[in-house]
Scaffold this motif. Structure first.
Motif, PDB file in Angstrom:
ATOM      1  N   ASN A   1       0.608  -1.136   0.413  1.00  0.00           N
ATOM      2  CA  ASN A   1       0.352  -0.211  -0.161  1.00  0.00           C
ATOM      3  C   ASN A   1       0.658   1.437   0.292  1.00  0.00           C
ATOM      4  OD1 ASN A   1      -2.268  -1.501   0.069  1.00  0.00           O
ATOM      5  ND2 ASN A   1      -2.286  -1.293   2.189  1.00  0.00           N
ATOM      6  N   ALA A   2       0.826   2.262  -0.934  1.00  0.00           N
ATOM      7  CA  ALA A   2       1.082   3.541  -0.911  1.00  0.00           C
ATOM      8  C   ALA A   2       0.535   4.292  -0.096  1.00  0.00           C
ATOM      9  CB  ALA A   2       1.028   3.759  -2.059  1.00  0.00           C
ATOM     10  N   GLY A   3      -0.697   4.419   1.360  1.00  0.00           N
ATOM     11  CA  GLY A   3      -0.281   5.053   1.962  1.00  0.00           C
ATOM     12  C   GLY A   3      -1.281   5.870   1.665  1.00  0.00           C
ATOM     13  N   VAL A   4      -0.399   7.857   1.971  1.00  0.00           N
ATOM     14  CA  VAL A   4      -1.161   8.721   2.038  1.00  0.00           C
ATOM     15  C   VAL A   4       0.291   9.136   1.040  1.00  0.00           C
ATOM     16  CG1 VAL A   4      -1.168  10.746   3.307  1.00  0.00           C
ATOM     17  CG2 VAL A   4      -1.722   9.187   3.835  1.00  0.00           C
ATOM     18  N   THR A   5      -0.595   9.810  -0.536  1.00  0.00           N
ATOM     19  CA  THR A   5       0.479  10.351  -1.003  1.00  0.00           C
ATOM     20  C   THR A   5       0.327  11.774  -1.774  1.00  0.00           C
ATOM     21  OG1 THR A   5       0.538   8.173  -2.251  1.00  0.00           O
ATOM     22  CG2 THR A   5       1.004   9.937  -3.577  1.00  0.00           C
ATOM     23  N   GLN A   6       0.640  12.599  -1.706  1.00  0.00           N
ATOM     24  CA  GLN A   6       0.877  14.580  -1.566  1.00  0.00           C
ATOM     25  C   GLN A   6       1.928  14.207  -3.174  1.00  0.00           C
ATOM     26  OE1 GLN A   6       1.629  15.003   3.106  1.00  0.00           O
ATOM     27  NE2 GLN A   6       1.520  17.175   1.096  1.00  0.00           N
ATOM     28  N   THR A   7       1.307  15.620  -4.136  1.00  0.00           N
ATOM     29  CA  THR A   7       1.630  16.261  -4.912  1.00  0.00           C
ATOM     30  C   THR A   7       1.826  17.081  -4.890  1.00  0.00           C
ATOM     31  OG1 THR A   7       0.164  14.976  -6.482  1.00  0.00           O
ATOM     32  CG2 THR A   7       2.010  13.395  -6.284  1.00  0.00           C
ATOM     33  N   PRO A   8       2.513  18.109  -5.752  1.00  0.00           N
ATOM     34  CA  PRO A   8       3.735  17.486  -5.713  1.00  0.00           C
ATOM     35  C   PRO A   8       4.797  17.936  -4.640  1.00  0.00           C
ATOM     36  CG  PRO A   8       3.419  20.014  -6.333  1.00  0.00           C
ATOM     37  CD  PRO A   8       2.308  19.885  -6.061  1.00  0.00           C
ATOM     38  N   LYS A   9       5.662  17.705  -3.872  1.00  0.00           N
ATOM     39  CA  LYS A   9       6.528  17.826  -3.837  1.00  0.00           C
ATOM     40  C   LYS A   9       6.996  19.006  -3.159  1.00  0.00           C
ATOM     41  CE  LYS A   9       8.237  13.408  -3.404  1.00  0.00           C
ATOM     42  NZ  LYS A   9       6.852  13.076  -2.339  1.00  0.00           N
ATOM     43  N   PHE A  10       7.354  20.262  -4.475  1.00  0.00           N
ATOM     44  CA  PHE A  10       8.100  21.020  -4.185  1.00  0.00           C
ATOM     45  C   PHE A  10       7.016  22.187  -5.437  1.00  0.00           C
ATOM     46  CE2 PHE A  10      11.251  20.186  -2.468  1.00  0.00           C
ATOM     47  CZ  PHE A  10      11.866  18.546  -2.354  1.00  0.00           C
ATOM     48  N   GLN A  11       7.335  23.108  -4.730  1.00  0.00           N
ATOM     49  CA  GLN A  11       6.560  24.009  -5.608  1.00  0.00           C
ATOM     50  C   GLN A  11       6.480  25.426  -5.466  1.00  0.00           C
ATOM     51  OE1 GLN A  11       3.744  23.365  -8.273  1.00  0.00           O
ATOM     52  NE2 GLN A  11       4.231  25.504  -8.897  1.00  0.00           N
ATOM     53  N   VAL A  12       7.260  26.483  -6.489  1.00  0.00           N
ATOM     54  CA  VAL A  12       6.720  27.788  -6.569  1.00  0.00           C
ATOM     55  C   VAL A  12       5.488  28.528  -7.331  1.00  0.00           C
ATOM     56  CG1 VAL A  12       8.166  29.689  -6.942  1.00  0.00           C
ATOM     57  CG2 VAL A  12       9.165  27.477  -6.246  1.00  0.00           C
ATOM     58  N   LEU A  13       5.156  29.150  -5.828  1.00  0.00           N
ATOM     59  CA  LEU A  13       4.128  29.960  -7.231  1.00  0.00           C
ATOM     60  C   LEU A  13       4.536  31.530  -7.234  1.00  0.00           C
ATOM     61  CD1 LEU A  13       0.507  28.316  -5.532  1.00  0.00           C
ATOM     62  CD2 LEU A  13       1.699  28.023  -8.014  1.00  0.00           C
ATOM     63  N   LYS A  14       3.910  32.444  -7.947  1.00  0.00           N
ATOM     64  CA  LYS A  14       4.065  33.776  -7.516  1.00  0.00           C
ATOM     65  C   LYS A  14       2.986  34.161  -7.134  1.00  0.00           C
ATOM     66  CE  LYS A  14       6.206  34.267 -11.850  1.00  0.00           C
ATOM     67  NZ  LYS A  14       6.634  34.550 -13.281  1.00  0.00           N
ATOM     68  N   THR A  15       2.684  35.774  -6.559  1.00  0.00           N
ATOM     69  CA  THR A  15       1.779  35.725  -5.318  1.00  0.00           C
ATOM     70  C   THR A  15      -0.183  36.040  -6.738  1.00  0.00           C
ATOM     71  OG1 THR A  15       3.300  37.472  -4.209  1.00  0.00           O
ATOM     72  CG2 THR A  15       1.106  38.141  -4.173  1.00  0.00           C
ATOM     73  N   GLY A  16      -1.205  36.136  -5.747  1.00  0.00           N
ATOM     74  CA  GLY A  16      -1.774  35.573  -6.583  1.00  0.00           C
ATOM     75  C   GLY A  16      -2.159  34.424  -7.957  1.00  0.00           C
ATOM     76  N   GLN A  17      -1.276  33.842  -8.239  1.00  0.00           N
ATOM     77  CA  GLN A  17      -1.497  32.083  -9.038  1.00  0.00           C
ATOM     78  C   GLN A  17      -2.213  31.388  -7.744  1.00  0.00           C
ATOM     79  OE1 GLN A  17       2.525  30.749 -10.039  1.00  0.00           O
ATOM     80  NE2 GLN A  17       1.776  31.650 -11.946  1.00  0.00           N
ATOM     81  N   SER A  18      -3.229  30.718  -8.346  1.00  0.00           N
ATOM     82  CA  SER A  18      -3.600  29.609  -7.638  1.00  0.00           C
ATOM     83  C   SER A  18      -3.525  28.366  -8.318  1.00  0.00           C
ATOM     84  CB  SER A  18      -5.631  29.570  -8.203  1.00  0.00           C
ATOM     85  OG  SER A  18      -5.475  29.621  -9.195  1.00  0.00           O
TER      86      SER A  18
END
Lengths: 116, 110
Positions: free
Chosen positions: A1-18
């Protein structure tokens, strides 16, 4: 079993992006939740869900939306990213304990989000 | 006042030492207590539950003092692999959520 899977591991956003942080579990847990962790502050609860179609706010819900259309998935949406949302985000799921509470959390490996 | 307060440390101890952490909580209606362990840049993992009568799991012993509103974690015969941050966690009565402390950092050295 994989358990709990989160994606992405890393993310960079600009202010105002969703964007949407994904969380999926394959343990058939009813309870799922999202936390953010900031230095020196511990994990703070953003939103949680006690089952498909049921969500509720935690301690710091502003700026975030969630939905729970299936037992397996609990995505977290950032509506308009702000630098204050720079943090590490953890998704967790749990079965119901013998006391009828969600107590034994299994966490995903986290998403490190930076908003510039 | 924070709902859960922990000494952030770090506690620097040699291998084989015994070390104890305390954690105080402010809500007397607390129902459930736990210790979670978090390694650097990893997710938290449940270490042990804390029962009113106290409980032991190998080298780890957890105690609850409801009168003074604190829980403790004792680690005997510390190993290098015990180096981590230990999170004090409690569950308020009537609410389906867990409240996490900011953690106490332990560093075990040779």
């Amino acid at each position: 079993n994989a358990g709990v899977t989160q994606t992405p591991k890393f993310q960079v956003l600009k202010t105002g992006q969703s964007m949407t942080l994904q969380c999926a579990q394959d343990m058939n847990h009813e309870y799922m939740s999202w936390y953010r962790q900031d230095p020196g502050m511990g994990l703070r609860l953003i939103h949680y869900s006690v089952g498909a179609g049921i969500t509720d706010q935690g301690e710091v819900p502003n700026g975030y939306n969630v939905s729970r259309s299936t037992t397996e998935d609990f995505p977290l949406r950032l509506l308009s990213a702000a630098p204050s949302q720079t943090s590490v985000y953890f998704c967790a799921s749990s079965y119901w304990s013998s006391r009828g509470r969600a107590e034994s959390y299994t966490f995903g490996s986290g998403t490190r989000l930076t908003v510039v | 006042r924070k709902e859960v307060e922990q000494d952030p440390g770090p506690f620097n101890v040699p291998e084989g030492a015994t070390v104890a952490f305390n954690c105080t909580y402010s809500n007397s209606a607390s129902q459930s207590f736990f210790w979670y362990r978090q390694d650097c840049r990893k997710e938290p993992k449940l270490l042990m539950s804390v029962y009113s009568s106290g409980n032991e799991d190998g080298r780890f012993t957890a105690q609850l003092n409801r009168a003074s509103q604190y829980i403790s974690l004792l680690i005997r015969d510390s190993k290098l692999s015990d180096s981590a941050t230990y999170l004090c966690v409690w569950g308020p009565k009537g609410y389906n959520k867990l409240i996490f402390g900011a953690g106490t950092r332990l560093a075990v050295h040779p």
